[in-house]
Design a protein around this motif. Structure first.
Motif, PDB file in Angstrom:
ATOM      1  N   CYS B 114      98.323 145.308 101.236  1.00 32.83           N
ATOM      2  CA  CYS B 114      97.344 145.321 102.314  1.00 32.83           C
ATOM      3  C   CYS B 114      96.481 146.566 102.229  1.00 32.83           C
ATOM      4  CB  CYS B 114      98.048 145.271 103.659  1.00 32.83           C
ATOM      5  SG  CYS B 114      99.283 146.573 103.820  1.00 32.83           S
ATOM      6  N   SER B 115      96.320 147.132 101.044  1.00 34.50           N
ATOM      7  CA  SER B 115      95.580 148.383 100.917  1.00 34.50           C
ATOM      8  C   SER B 115      94.147 148.119 100.478  1.00 34.50           C
ATOM      9  CB  SER B 115      96.255 149.308  99.904  1.00 34.50           C
ATOM     10  OG  SER B 115      96.328 148.640  98.657  1.00 34.50           O
ATOM     11  N   VAL B 116      93.297 149.091 100.768  1.00 28.78           N
ATOM     12  CA  VAL B 116      91.872 148.966 100.453  1.00 28.78           C
ATOM     13  C   VAL B 116      91.425 150.171  99.647  1.00 28.78           C
ATOM     14  CG1 VAL B 116      91.408 147.679 102.568  1.00 28.78           C
ATOM     15  CG2 VAL B 116      91.134 150.164 102.548  1.00 28.78           C
ATOM     16  N   ILE B 117      90.196 150.076  99.145  1.00 28.53           N
ATOM     17  CA  ILE B 117      89.551 151.218  98.510  1.00 28.53           C
ATOM     18  C   ILE B 117      88.448 151.663  99.461  1.00 28.53           C
ATOM     19  CG2 ILE B 117      88.306 152.060  96.503  1.00 28.53           C
ATOM     20  CD1 ILE B 117      89.433 149.649  94.959  1.00 28.53           C
ATOM     21  N   LEU B 118      88.442 152.915  99.808  1.00 30.72           N
ATOM     22  CA  LEU B 118      87.495 153.430 100.788  1.00 30.72           C
ATOM     23  C   LEU B 118      86.381 154.194 100.080  1.00 30.72           C
ATOM     24  CD1 LEU B 118      88.143 153.392 103.941  1.00 30.72           C
ATOM     25  CD2 LEU B 118      88.182 155.840 103.728  1.00 30.72           C
ATOM     26  N   THR B 119      85.126 153.999 100.553  1.00 26.16           N
ATOM     27  CA  THR B 119      84.069 154.887 100.065  1.00 26.16           C
ATOM     28  C   THR B 119      83.892 155.983 101.106  1.00 26.16           C
ATOM     29  OG1 THR B 119      82.278 153.635 101.089  1.00 26.16           O
ATOM     30  CG2 THR B 119      82.907 153.015  98.851  1.00 26.16           C
ATOM     31  N   ASP B 120      83.290 157.089 100.684  1.00 18.94           N
ATOM     32  CA  ASP B 120      83.397 158.286 101.508  1.00 18.94           C
ATOM     33  C   ASP B 120      82.761 158.183 102.887  1.00 18.94           C
ATOM     34  OD1 ASP B 120      80.486 159.313 100.843  1.00 18.94           O
ATOM     35  OD2 ASP B 120      81.476 158.927  98.951  1.00 18.94           O
ATOM     36  N   ASP B 121      81.820 157.247 103.078  1.00 19.91           N
ATOM     37  CA  ASP B 121      81.259 157.244 104.430  1.00 19.91           C
ATOM     38  C   ASP B 121      81.865 156.165 105.325  1.00 19.91           C
ATOM     39  OD1 ASP B 121      78.058 155.501 104.287  1.00 19.91           O
ATOM     40  OD2 ASP B 121      79.998 155.021 103.440  1.00 19.91           O
ATOM     41  N   GLY B 122      82.982 155.595 104.897  1.00 20.40           N
ATOM     42  CA  GLY B 122      83.697 154.688 105.780  1.00 20.40           C
ATOM     43  C   GLY B 122      83.566 153.222 105.421  1.00 20.40           C
ATOM     44  N   ASN B 123      82.735 152.914 104.442  1.00 14.35           N
ATOM     45  CA  ASN B 123      82.680 151.522 103.987  1.00 14.35           C
ATOM     46  C   ASN B 123      83.857 151.276 103.052  1.00 14.35           C
ATOM     47  OD1 ASN B 123      79.926 150.133 104.769  1.00 14.35           O
ATOM     48  ND2 ASN B 123      79.519 152.288 104.411  1.00 14.35           N
ATOM     49  N   THR B 124      84.337 150.027 103.033  1.00 19.85           N
ATOM     50  CA  THR B 124      85.504 149.762 102.196  1.00 19.85           C
ATOM     51  C   THR B 124      85.330 148.512 101.359  1.00 19.85           C
ATOM     52  OG1 THR B 124      86.435 148.604 104.078  1.00 19.85           O
ATOM     53  CG2 THR B 124      87.338 150.767 103.627  1.00 19.85           C
ATOM     54  N   PHE B 125      86.087 148.482 100.262  1.00 23.12           N
ATOM     55  CA  PHE B 125      86.330 147.235  99.566  1.00 23.12           C
ATOM     56  C   PHE B 125      87.544 146.650 100.269  1.00 23.12           C
ATOM     57  CE2 PHE B 125      83.435 147.750  96.077  1.00 23.12           C
ATOM     58  CZ  PHE B 125      83.320 149.119  95.906  1.00 23.12           C
ATOM     59  N   GLY B 126      87.286 145.800 101.274  1.00 25.27           N
ATOM     60  CA  GLY B 126      88.366 145.382 102.149  1.00 25.27           C
ATOM     61  C   GLY B 126      89.168 144.189 101.675  1.00 25.27           C
ATOM     62  N   HIS B 127      88.477 143.251 101.006  1.00 24.00           N
ATOM     63  CA  HIS B 127      89.177 142.027 100.610  1.00 24.00           C
ATOM     64  C   HIS B 127      90.033 142.248  99.377  1.00 24.00           C
ATOM     65  CE1 HIS B 127      87.101 139.438 103.383  1.00 24.00           C
ATOM     66  NE2 HIS B 127      85.940 139.926 103.023  1.00 24.00           N
ATOM     67  N   GLY B 128      91.113 141.522  99.304  1.00 26.66           N
ATOM     68  CA  GLY B 128      91.838 141.384  98.044  1.00 26.66           C
ATOM     69  C   GLY B 128      92.968 142.364  97.789  1.00 26.66           C
ATOM     70  N   GLY B 129      93.050 143.438  98.560  1.00 32.38           N
ATOM     71  CA  GLY B 129      94.133 144.392  98.301  1.00 32.38           C
ATOM     72  C   GLY B 129      93.947 145.138  97.000  1.00 32.38           C
ATOM     73  N   TYR B 130      92.706 145.523  96.685  1.00 32.52           N
ATOM     74  CA  TYR B 130      92.449 146.202  95.416  1.00 32.52           C
ATOM     75  C   TYR B 130      92.906 147.652  95.421  1.00 32.52           C
ATOM     76  CZ  TYR B 130      89.809 142.156  93.830  1.00 32.52           C
ATOM     77  OH  TYR B 130      89.452 140.888  93.437  1.00 32.52           O
ATOM     78  N   GLY B 131      93.243 148.172  96.599  1.00 33.59           N
ATOM     79  CA  GLY B 131      93.810 149.522  96.640  1.00 33.59           C
ATOM     80  C   GLY B 131      95.080 149.581  95.805  1.00 33.59           C
ATOM     81  N   ALA B 132      95.894 148.535  95.935  1.00 35.16           N
ATOM     82  CA  ALA B 132      97.134 148.491  95.162  1.00 35.16           C
ATOM     83  C   ALA B 132      96.842 148.332  93.670  1.00 35.16           C
ATOM     84  CB  ALA B 132      98.010 147.338  95.648  1.00 35.16           C
ATOM     85  N   VAL B 133      95.761 147.649  93.358  1.00 35.60           N
ATOM     86  CA  VAL B 133      95.403 147.463  91.938  1.00 35.60           C
ATOM     87  C   VAL B 133      95.057 148.822  91.324  1.00 35.60           C
ATOM     88  CG1 VAL B 133      93.777 146.370  90.345  1.00 35.60           C
ATOM     89  CG2 VAL B 133      94.624 145.104  92.309  1.00 35.60           C
ATOM     90  N   MET B 134      94.251 149.587  92.055  1.00 43.73           N
ATOM     91  CA  MET B 134      93.930 150.942  91.568  1.00 43.73           C
ATOM     92  C   MET B 134      95.196 151.785  91.504  1.00 43.73           C
ATOM     93  SD  MET B 134      90.272 152.314  93.064  1.00 43.73           S
ATOM     94  CE  MET B 134      90.374 154.047  92.676  1.00 43.73           C
ATOM     95  N   GLY B 135      96.032 151.659  92.543  1.00 45.85           N
ATOM     96  CA  GLY B 135      97.285 152.425  92.563  1.00 45.85           C
ATOM     97  C   GLY B 135      98.177 152.092  91.379  1.00 45.85           C
TER      98      GLY B 135
END
Lengths: 151, 600
Positions: B114-135
């Motif tokens: 359920c993780s996301v990738i955040l850009t510095d001003d608060g916008n996110t790549f919200g769909h898909g759980g790509y935070g875990a992919v980067m992790g």
């Protein structure tokens, strides 16, 4: 009338841009439009208006641009007399043909960040010239955070 | 990946898109996309690059540092465990404050789906759980700083076109206050549970917070993405530091139901939308890198689990009886981000967690509970095949258009408000019904396309949506801006649906018609995406729903009718009726012959 009165009158700024930080959303449309209108390319580094942002503690955006000082330092120090004052708008302009790119004006600018920038491709300094009386940043700002008013 | 419009004056040209195998989807981790706004995308272009491809995995935590025609992989040992804001600060310390950063938080590091990738001003790549992919690749962040130029083919023409478009969307000189200038860009003004525009409307920000702003106890600020005329974001600075204040709150933060806090604090309280508790929840999600869609809605899988007795204080170790409270929110989010206790299982996100629970209940002999749990999954995640587990679908499939659109959706692209005509415009912009029907006829062939509970002309509508959405994801602009179907500022209240192709031509110098760009070219992209998933195993039977969905919609449809409609969709698309695979003829027609070999 003192012979110096004329100099003082012409040195006074006539028109200027003003900014309201409460409304600004930091979208940088002004930077984009300024650089493409004046330099022909999109490059915020070549924009004569700069948006400084503090975004991790709330979201605060400040547009910084030439104040068209009454007694401009830049004009005083330019060794090639490239800097001059526009008769109609009172804008302090750089004649790019005369500019040697020495950046002495840039160093002398009293603003923070500097209102004068260096175009390394053209090897000249650039600064806000109020777009000959129709400042594009004011025109395009979607929020109306920038206004063009008489000094 | 950026698009041709990224980094130009085109409205909303700040967007950037990410594609890859998602982590949240179920049971298959399949190819999906996620897009983010803000200012990151243009910076990549200024640095001289169009996009980035990341393959493989690093053995050590690293981050990518891209700057003016150079790219480096740097050690991220100092950054690896930091929350998103602290990681950004570290990167700014090393590379300058104008560096644009996309970063994962502890949730991504710990491979929470359920993780996301955040850009510095608060916008996110919200769909898909790509935070875990980067992790999973040991990639903490991608930092970029560019001082170069983006050149366009027709700068003057482009500027005037952009001026024209922006004035169709918003006109500041007509407004008394700046907040009004954004009101007409919005939808759903009158329904308080949806997203509203002005800061002074209590549905957006709680009355108490607004009072505090007036007394300067907090500072409200607007946020806008690169070159956007709408600037929908806002941020609150809590001067007493009682709540983290970083970054902006965007549409996706508000679209999740705002009734989570009501569970604990009751209906008429200060803790409603964008009161302190809600705001803190959203900000904690940002700091930890968790998807705010994930569990916040009352009308969501997590709420249903609580209401059906599936989860309680005892079997979770969480203060479930205090769900919706500040205390619950904090404990819940931290446990998920750091995978502590039950957080370890919940971090697998709803699809896997719910199926784990169902299996556990079955093993214990609680068959009824197991079935209830599975029903909750079916209700919220809808798709019965291998390509499910997508959020927000349940909001869209209670009508005819939505049922088709979501069944064949290769990737999670939510609907498009502008194209929705009735809901977006009729309500808010006071567009006369006659005008709406005229536009519906032009776009979809008949105003019958607007009836939510009949199948007439819905395929036309679906295909139009799909074409617009995929071109949107390709040129890269935001759905709030384009297409401009209606405008408050034209005599006939009509916009211009061809603006996307006009922008493309002015930027690239390549002449292209609307019919071509939002027609065969869009279809080519659409079919390519479909083929990617066909290669992953997608077939017609995956374009189907659980019985639960047909049950819920039985007042106006049934399985046989839907089967016939899907037949028609496949025929219209030129796809094989039995398999759902694009036909050889179609792929040849769309110049995708090379793809044919891969999926044969």
């Amino acid at each position: 009338m003192d012979i110096f009165d004329n100099f003082i009158e012409s040195a006074q700024a006539k028109w200027k841009i003003v900014f309201n930080s409460d409304i600004c959303a930091g979208c940088r449309t002004c930077e984009v439009v300024c650089s493409i209108y004046n330099e022909g390319v999109v490059n915020p580094e070549l924009s004569r208006i700069q948006v400084v942002k503090s975004i991790l503690d709330g979201y605060i955006s400040e547009a910084k641009f030439c104040k068209q000082c009454h007694d401009p330092e830049c004009l005083a120090v330019c060794p090639t007399h490239a800097l001059y004052i526009d008769g109609v708008t009172g804008a302090r302009l750089i004649d790019e043909k005369k500019c040697a790119g020495c950046k002495i004006c840039l160093e002398a600018c009293i603003s923070k960040p500097k209102s004068i920038r260096y175009n390394s491709e053209k090897k000249v300094c650039i600064k806000c010239d109020l777009c000959a009386g129709n400042p594009q940043c004011v025109r395009f700002c979607p929020q109306g955070a920038l206004q063009y008013i008489k000094s | 990946m950026t698009g041709p419009l990224t980094g130009t004056p085109s409205p909303t040209s700040g967007r950037v898109i990410l594609t890859g195998k998602a982590s949240v989807t179920y049971p298959l981790e399949f190819y999906m996309r996620s897009a983010a706004g803000g200012h990151w995308g243009p910076e990549l272009k200024f640095a001289g690059f169009d996009g980035i491809i990341i393959k493989g995995k690093s053995s050590e935590p690293v981050y990518l540092w891209i700057h003016d025609n150079e790219a480096e992989i740097l050690n991220a040992k100092k950054l690896w465990s930091l929350t998103t804001d602290n990681a950004q600060k570290e990167i700014w310390r090393s590379h300058g404050k104008k560096t644009k950063v996309m970063v994962i938080g502890p949730a991504g590091k710990n491979l929470a789906r359920c993780s996301v990738i955040l850009t510095d001003d608060g916008n996110t790549f919200g769909h898909g759980g790509y935070g875990a992919v980067m992790g999973s690749k040991n990639l903490k962040a991608i930092a970029v700083r560019g001082t170069g130029s983006v050149r366009v083919a027709k700068p003057n023409e482009l500027l005037e076109l952009v001026y024209k478009i922006n004035r169709l969307i918003t006109r500041k000189e007509d407004e008394k206050e700046p907040s009004h200038s954004r009101r007409q860009s919005r939808s759903y003004l009158s329904d308080k549970s949806h997203w509203v525009s002005s800061l002074d409307v209590s549905g957006w920000i709680s009355p108490q917070l607004y009072e505090e702003a007036k007394q300067s106890k907090i500072r409200l600020g607007f946020q806008g993405c690169f070159a956007c005329p709408i600037n929908c974001g806002f941020a609150v600075q809590f001067k007493d530091r009682s709540i983290p204040s970083g970054g902006a709150v965007k549409c996706s933060d508000i679209i999740v139901s705002t009734r989570w806090e009501e569970r604990y604090y009751g209906k008429e309280t200060d803790y409603r939308p964008f009161g302190r508790v809600a705001y803190e929840y959203l900000k904690l999600c940002d700091l930890l890198g968790i998807d705010n869609k994930f569990a916040r809605s009352t009308n969501n899988w997590f709420g249903d689990c609580i209401d059906n007795g599936i989860l309680n204080d005892t079997n979770t170790g969480l203060p479930i009886s205090k769900a919706g409270s500040r205390e619950f929110n904090r404990e819940f989010l931290f446990k998920v981000a750091y995978r502590e206790g039950i957080g370890d299982l919940i971090a697998e996100d709803a699809p896997r967690f719910l199926h784990y629970l169902a299996k556990k209940f079955k093993k214990e002999g609680s068959i009824e509970k197991a079935n209830k749990t599975l029903k909750i999954y079916e209700k919220h995640f809808s798709l019965s095949g291998k390509f499910g587990g997508l959020y927000n679908l349940s909001d869209h499939i209670n009508n005819a258009f939505g049922m088709i659109y979501c069944a064949v959706g290769t990737c999670n692209r939510p609907g498009n408000k502008n194209l929705d005509l009735v809901h977006y415009h009729g309500f808010e912009k006071n567009i006369p019904t006659k005008t709406i029907k005229k536009v519906a006829k032009k776009l979809y062939g008949s105003d019958k396309a607007l009836d939510p509970y009949t199948w007439d002309y819905k395929i036309n509508k679906v295909i139009t949506y799909e074409r617009h959405r995929i071109i949107q994801d390709s040129l890269l602009y935001c759905e709030w801006a384009l297409p401009v179907i209606f405008s408050r500022y034209t005599p006939d209240m009509l916009g211009d649906v061809t603006l996307g192709s006009q922008l493309y031509s002015a930027v690239t110098g390549i002449d292209i018609t609307y019919e071509n760009l939002y027609g065969p070219i869009a279809d080519r992209l659409r079919n390519l995406e479909r083929c990617i998933q066909v290669r992953e195993g997608r077939r017609r039977e995956d374009d189907w729903y659980f019985d639960f969905i047909f049950e819920s919609n039985k007042k106006w449809t049934n399985k046989d009718d839907f089967r016939k409609v899907m037949d028609k969709y496949y025929r219209t698309r030129g796809w094989n009726l039995k398999t759902g695979i694009p036909s050889k003829e179609k792929l040849e027609e769309l110049d995708l012959k090379d793809v044919l070999f891969e999926i044969s």
